[in-house]
Design a protein around this motif. Sequence first.
Motif, PDB file in Angstrom:
ATOM      1  N   ASN A   1      63.347 -38.912  -1.701  1.00  0.00           N
ATOM      2  CA  ASN A   1      62.498 -39.838  -2.454  1.00  0.00           C
ATOM      3  C   ASN A   1      61.543 -39.099  -3.385  1.00  0.00           C
ATOM      4  O   ASN A   1      61.238 -39.581  -4.479  1.00  0.00           O
ATOM      5  N   ILE A   2      61.053 -37.943  -2.945  1.00  0.00           N
ATOM      6  CA  ILE A   2      60.141 -37.162  -3.799  1.00  0.00           C
ATOM      7  C   ILE A   2      60.839 -36.811  -5.114  1.00  0.00           C
ATOM      8  O   ILE A   2      60.255 -36.932  -6.196  1.00  0.00           O
ATOM      9  N   GLN A   3      62.100 -36.405  -5.023  1.00  0.00           N
ATOM     10  CA  GLN A   3      62.832 -36.078  -6.255  1.00  0.00           C
ATOM     11  C   GLN A   3      62.964 -37.294  -7.160  1.00  0.00           C
ATOM     12  O   GLN A   3      62.738 -37.213  -8.375  1.00  0.00           O
ATOM     13  N   ALA A   4      63.351 -38.429  -6.546  1.00  0.00           N
ATOM     14  CA  ALA A   4      63.519 -39.647  -7.351  1.00  0.00           C
ATOM     15  C   ALA A   4      62.190 -40.032  -7.994  1.00  0.00           C
ATOM     16  O   ALA A   4      62.146 -40.460  -9.155  1.00  0.00           O
ATOM     17  N   ARG A   5      61.101 -39.868  -7.246  1.00  0.00           N
ATOM     18  CA  ARG A   5      59.782 -40.247  -7.782  1.00  0.00           C
ATOM     19  C   ARG A   5      59.294 -39.243  -8.818  1.00  0.00           C
ATOM     20  O   ARG A   5      58.629 -39.630  -9.789  1.00  0.00           O
ATOM     21  N   ALA A   6      59.607 -37.965  -8.624  1.00  0.00           N
ATOM     22  CA  ALA A   6      59.223 -36.958  -9.625  1.00  0.00           C
ATOM     23  C   ALA A   6      59.870 -37.306 -10.964  1.00  0.00           C
ATOM     24  O   ALA A   6      59.251 -37.196 -12.031  1.00  0.00           O
ATOM     25  N   ARG A   7      61.123 -37.758 -10.892  1.00  0.00           N
ATOM     26  CA  ARG A   7      61.819 -38.154 -12.133  1.00  0.00           C
ATOM     27  C   ARG A   7      61.127 -39.346 -12.788  1.00  0.00           C
ATOM     28  O   ARG A   7      60.977 -39.408 -14.010  1.00  0.00           O
ATOM     29  N   ALA A   8      60.714 -40.318 -11.948  1.00  0.00           N
ATOM     30  CA  ALA A   8      60.039 -41.499 -12.510  1.00  0.00           C
ATOM     31  C   ALA A   8      58.725 -41.107 -13.182  1.00  0.00           C
ATOM     32  O   ALA A   8      58.363 -41.649 -14.229  1.00  0.00           O
ATOM     33  N   VAL A   9      58.005 -40.154 -12.584  1.00  0.00           N
ATOM     34  CA  VAL A   9      56.735 -39.714 -13.180  1.00  0.00           C
ATOM     35  C   VAL A   9      57.001 -39.090 -14.559  1.00  0.00           C
ATOM     36  O   VAL A   9      56.271 -39.358 -15.522  1.00  0.00           O
ATOM     37  N   ILE A  10      58.062 -38.300 -14.653  1.00  0.00           N
ATOM     38  CA  ILE A  10      58.422 -37.694 -15.948  1.00  0.00           C
ATOM     39  C   ILE A  10      58.777 -38.774 -16.972  1.00  0.00           C
ATOM     40  O   ILE A  10      58.299 -38.763 -18.110  1.00  0.00           O
TER      41      ILE A  10
END
Lengths: 547, 547
Positions: free
Chosen positions: A379-388
């Motif tokens: 989930n951290i990866q998916a959320r990091a992408r959303a932040v970008i």
Amino acid sequence: MKIALAQLNYHIGNFEANTKKIIHAINQAKEASADLIIFAELAIGGYPAKDLLRSKVFKQQCNAAIHQIAAHCQDIACIIGAPVTNSDPEGKALYNTAIFIEQGAVRNIVKKGLLPDYDVFDEYRYFEPNKRFDCITLNGVKIALTICEDLWDDDEGGNSYVGDPMSELRKENPDLLINIAASPFSYTHFEERVKVLSRQVVKSNRPLIYVNQVGAHMDIIFDGRSLALNNDGTKVAELKRFEEDLQYVTYHQKNITSTTAPTKDPITEIALIHDALILGLRDYFQKSGFKRAVLGLSGGLDSALVAALACEALGADNVLSILMPSVYSSDHSIKDAMDLVTNTGCKHHIVPIKDIASAYENTLAPLFEGLKHDTTEENIQARARAVILMAVSNKFGNILLNTSNKSEAAVGYGTLYGDMAGSISVIGDVYKSKAYELARYINREREIIPVNTIEKAPSAELRPDQKDSDSLPEYDLLDNILYELIENEKSGSEVVAMGFEKALVERVSKLLNNAEFKRFQAPPILRVSPKAFGTGRQIPLVAKYPY
Amino acid sequence: MKIALAQLNYHIGNFEANTKKIIHAINQAKEASADLIIFAELAIGGYPAKDLLRSKVFKQQCNAAIHQIAAHCQDIACIIGAPVTNSDPEGKALYNTAIFIEQGAVRNIVKKGLLPDYDVFDEYRYFEPNKRFDCITLNGVKIALTICEDLWDDDEGGNSYVGDPMSELRKENPDLLINIAASPFSYTHFEERVKVLSRQVVKSNRPLIYVNQVGAHMDIIFDGRSLALNNDGTKVAELKRFEEDLQYVTYHQKNITSTTAPTKDPITEIALIHDALILGLRDYFQKSGFKRAVLGLSGGLDSALVAALACEALGADNVLSILMPSVYSSDHSIKDAMDLVTNTGCKHHIVPIKDIASAYENTLAPLFEGLKHDTTEENIQARARAVILMAVSNKFGNILLNTSNKSEAAVGYGTLYGDMAGSISVIGDVYKSKAYELARYINREREIIPVNTIEKAPSAELRPDQKDSDSLPEYDLLDNILYELIENEKSGSEVVAMGFEKALVERVSKLLNNAEFKRFQAPPILRVSPKAFGTGRQIPLVAKYPY
């Protein structure tokens, strides 16, 4: 009597633009020497205006628009949909009406009786139902004028306390039926609509003119396809799909003729879905005053589809794809994504998320010490992408497109505030198995969606060698079960009785229920099915779900 | 005739738990030799069950529960709310009813006529309205039995096609009025409710027993406070606020008496709001099967309030506060947050976001080269914090509490997928100016919210020396304007006419409209005002807003 069918695309609350467009159509029809011009249900104000209908200013602007339009109808009669104030303080504040204008003045206000209040509809929230139905008369022609649902006598919106408006109107022996509508698209709806309209034509033995809205407002897409049917059921005119159109028919002695032949080209379900999504996306941007989109391009099917649709709807120049590989991205992902970029001509940037993921990992290490990697790290990866993606959106003003499909949204195979982010969900009402069909349709003339994207096994690529099929049943099977649970509103036991495996149905049903809290915060979804997630499906969050 | 008022907390769809609780109350009332026990509206199945009411299994479970309950009513009569199938296929599938059980069998099914369909209500979506109203009789006493809105003859839910149920019932000259309700709390609602009920008592010159639900379901909070009023308007009984309660009254010759004196302690608006939020939070967790919460603690007022409320509702051991200082955090922030941790006894961790913010900055540097810092970078910090909070939530199973207040939510002073994240918004219906009041109320006995947190100027601390007042008007002024626009549904020009500055009203109105798309994806909000963001306020996204 020459009659203009004006199928226009309205913008909710934009009285200036709508009125200008309406008057322009009136002028065209006058030039064509039409005797009557017909617009759709709630053309004035737009539909669904929801709680804007409670605004005093909105109602004043509706009234002003009606008068402005009437002033242009000295030499032509006009039928147009508008909300009109109910003078009885005991009832709801408004009626949903068809305004009949003749010689520059409002002659009749025909009120809607059957107010739909199911799926995406909530007309009882605003409108008082009418219980008295009378024909109107123009140039000696007696017209049974109704609004949308009033023609759908046997629909679930039927209400025993209103009765059946058409039975009442038939008693007056009308010469012609006219129905104005705001009837949203779904890929099953047009056939149903034609069936209902034909039944009314046959029952009355009279021709029918049906004028629908066209255009999209957030989730709801109007397909247009206004119709003129003769009393033997033949289609005299069918207006354009998903486009504005103005056509003329001639009424003479209980018969309708047209100089334009009705559209005859057969259209597949997937082509309809495609065209609906294009209109939905285009209108979302245009009516919101946005121009450019951004999305995360993974190399997988869903983001490729959304990118391709966005390029078609908005122009490739306006679409920015961000490729965000991680350590788990496979070799082919970047290549597949780049092929899509080349095929569509959209813009792109590559933003690797490795360092950001590491920063989270290091920062959280003291807190997570001794604990195993699990979906948290995915989930951290998916959320990091959303932040970008949101940073790009904030910096450049591009609107983030959500790329979740309906199968994922259904079972919660997605990360809230991660890949579930976006201003509008483009394919959130398209099951994964239909997404493949859609990709092949988009590739009908040339390869746009890379073949490898279509053919490889779907994967979220959030851990080594991950496949969707590790966590989920095969999509064909999953989608069939979901369709029974969602579109057909069947219970788990009914689905099992159809022959699906019990344990699997139980699991899918549980996943569906458990994902309600995620979907509560999901973006609006372009609606193409008869039962989309969103306003049309309202499930309480804090509940024990029936199985 | 001894009558039990059973004010219970139901769980939507949890037939086993609800039925057990109902039968337990019946047994208590039987032991107390009561002749009649009264439960709330839609006690069976819970309220609002929304589209679960469309489920066949849900309806079957309702019917089974009715029969199971009836079987326990051999020696006591019972009135209980339940959805019941409408046998007429022309109408809506269900009626909202009061089931009257006598000698173990269903004697009457009284149907609701006035179906509210405004604010958070949408009963026309599911229920057919009743148009015929008759009294029921128990032991020779003629009872005008109604359901909630049917007593609210002059409310906006009134519908001219149903008429006024109480006028009909009064014609039969009843001895006693009984109303069962599911009437949600707002801090203005109780006074209004008492006024309406008193008016009915006076009009009929008969006593009234009113049984309400208690408990919360996601956004909606039922306050209980069931009532017995005598025909001279005196309050004979008032059941507990925000708690289950079972009390008895005696009916004899058009008069009601009680051995318990009605609650007399005056309660302030802010105490009501506090108690409502505690119940809302507690029930959200309990009914969802959750135990532990997590939230980001900034040292500011909003997160301190939410932490304090959560500690009271869930127990301090179950509340985990994460302090996430950045380079822009002021010295006092950590100290203020730590004081709150000490005062409440909640758990905490400190997770600095500096390295994560740097990783984003470095990763995005090529893309953002030459561009100035703006809100993009501020949003990245807010979103980085949300990713950390969600990681803690995912790893440990703590549910994320949202800490936005109503003023912020209104003007969009918050980051989507950042500080707007969370499963439930605790103070999203509390304006900032009321949040101060609430903090002082929480501190009424001892300092829980640190005084410095209350007294310092509010700041998002996302850039050096930032203050809320840099971007927003002072909260007292802002909240007054917002209250007129939201709660009072006034137009901008009407608010200006009240004496507020024109440019300011225009700016606030624009901010309010522009934030609709953010609020669309916001978590559910505990509702305490007469007009909360969420289901009770439905504004289209793709629209031009009236001003």
